[in-house]
Each structure stands twice: as structure tokens, then as C-alpha cells.
Design a protein around this motif. Structure first.
Motif, short mmCIF file in Angstrom:
data_model
loop_
_atom_site.label_atom_id
_atom_site.label_comp_id
_atom_site.label_asym_id
_atom_site.label_seq_id
_atom_site.Cartn_x
_atom_site.Cartn_y
_atom_site.Cartn_z
N LYS A 51 -7.26 -6.27 -18.86
CA LYS A 51 -7.24 -7.18 -17.12
C LYS A 51 -9.25 -8.05 -17.74
N LEU A 52 -10.13 -6.95 -17.98
CA LEU A 52 -11.40 -7.03 -18.51
C LEU A 52 -12.02 -8.45 -18.14
N SER A 53 -12.49 -9.42 -17.58
CA SER A 53 -12.94 -10.94 -18.77
C SER A 53 -14.32 -10.11 -19.51
N ALA A 54 -14.33 -11.39 -19.89
CA ALA A 54 -15.76 -11.27 -20.94
C ALA A 54 -15.75 -13.00 -21.71
N GLY A 55 -16.85 -13.14 -22.08
CA GLY A 55 -17.13 -14.13 -22.45
C GLY A 55 -17.85 -15.19 -21.22
N VAL A 56 -17.52 -16.57 -21.18
CA VAL A 56 -17.97 -17.69 -20.56
C VAL A 56 -17.16 -18.05 -19.36
N SER A 57 -17.65 -18.54 -18.40
CA SER A 57 -16.98 -18.09 -17.14
C SER A 57 -16.50 -19.91 -17.60
N LEU A 58 -15.37 -20.65 -16.77
CA LEU A 58 -15.04 -22.14 -17.25
C LEU A 58 -15.74 -22.39 -15.76
N SER A 59 -15.57 -23.68 -15.09
CA SER A 59 -16.43 -23.62 -14.37
C SER A 59 -15.38 -24.40 -13.49
N ASP A 91 -21.07 -15.96 -11.15
CA ASP A 91 -21.41 -15.03 -11.62
C ASP A 91 -21.49 -13.20 -11.95
N ALA A 92 -20.15 -13.09 -11.01
CA ALA A 92 -19.58 -12.07 -10.56
C ALA A 92 -19.08 -11.52 -11.77
N LEU A 93 -17.78 -12.67 -12.25
CA LEU A 93 -16.99 -12.15 -13.39
C LEU A 93 -17.05 -12.70 -14.31
N PRO A 94 -17.94 -11.78 -15.44
CA PRO A 94 -18.33 -13.34 -16.88
C PRO A 94 -16.86 -13.46 -17.37
N GLY A 95 -16.57 -14.61 -18.10
CA GLY A 95 -15.39 -14.49 -18.58
C GLY A 95 -14.56 -15.24 -17.28
N VAL A 96 -14.55 -15.47 -16.30
CA VAL A 96 -13.63 -15.37 -15.18
C VAL A 96 -12.70 -17.11 -15.74
N ARG A 97 -11.35 -17.46 -15.96
CA ARG A 97 -10.83 -18.42 -15.83
C ARG A 97 -9.99 -19.20 -14.75
N GLU A 142 -7.14 -26.54 -11.75
CA GLU A 142 -8.46 -27.31 -12.23
C GLU A 142 -8.82 -27.26 -11.24
N ASP A 143 -9.36 -26.46 -10.22
CA ASP A 143 -10.15 -26.27 -9.08
C ASP A 143 -11.19 -26.23 -9.53
N GLU A 144 -12.61 -26.26 -8.77
CA GLU A 144 -13.67 -25.70 -9.20
C GLU A 144 -13.77 -24.27 -8.71
N ILE A 145 -14.37 -23.09 -10.10
CA ILE A 145 -14.29 -22.06 -10.08
C ILE A 145 -15.71 -21.51 -8.90
N PRO A 146 -15.93 -21.33 -7.67
CA PRO A 146 -17.77 -20.75 -7.23
C PRO A 146 -18.44 -20.95 -8.33
N GLN A 147 -19.67 -21.48 -8.24
CA GLN A 147 -20.30 -20.32 -8.69
C GLN A 147 -21.06 -18.45 -8.65
#
Length: 88
Positions: free
Chosen positions: A29-37, A52-58, A43-48
Motif C-alpha cells: 500500500k505504500l506509494s513511491a515515485g512521482v506523484s500525479l497532479s 508532498d505528504a505522500l510521494p507517489g500518490v495517484r 481526473e480531479d486535481e490532487i492538492p499539492q
């Protein structure tokens, strides 16, 4: 001490395996990598701040809550911990 037809240590093996499965599931369940915008699902925007808090959040918060709720419903029955397990 095992009872019935089970061998000695069988209960501890089941406990160890259950813990190992839970740890592996938590690591998955741990996310890693580049977060999506933007969210993969809606397709809603993910808040910055979330990115920042969850790297790799999708997923956005709403979609992640839906996924988490679905996964919680799927876990319902612990076969290894039941009295009807292979230890009988």
C-alpha cells in the motif's frame, strides 16, 4: 502444544504467516515515485499538500477513501485464524 491431528508448532506457523501477510500487504500500500497532479480515477486535481505528504500518490482523497473501503470489505474472513482451519 498442538492438539488433535496438528503437529507441534502449527499454530505458531499460522500466526507467523498471518503477520507476514499483513506486513506484505501494508508494504504494497505504500506509494513511491512521482506523484500525479490529477487523480487517476476522477481526473480531479490532487492538492499539492497531499502530493508532498505522500510521494507517489495517484488518487485524490475521495477516490482513495473509496478504494480503502472496498479493500476493508474484501478482508472480512481470516481463514488462518478460524477454528475451521487446517489445524483440525
Amino acid at each position: 502444544m498442538a492438539g488433535g491431528w496438528s503437529r507441534d508448532g502449527a499454530v505458531q506457523e499460522q500466526i507467523d504467516t498471518s503477520v507476514a501477510d499483513a506486513v506484505a500487504q501494508a508494504r504494497d500500500k505504500l506509494s513511491a515515485g512521482v506523484s500525479l497532479s490529477h487523480c487517476e480515477e476522477c481526473e480531479d486535481e490532487i492538492p499539492q499538500a497531499r502530493r508532498d505528504a505522500l510521494p507517489g500518490v495517484r488518487l485524490c482523497v475521495a477516490c482513495q477513501a473509496e478504494v480503502d473501503g472496498f479493500q476493508a470489505r474484501q478482508l472480512g474472513y481470516n481463514r488462518r485464524g478460524s477454528k475451521d482451519s487446517q489445524l483440525r
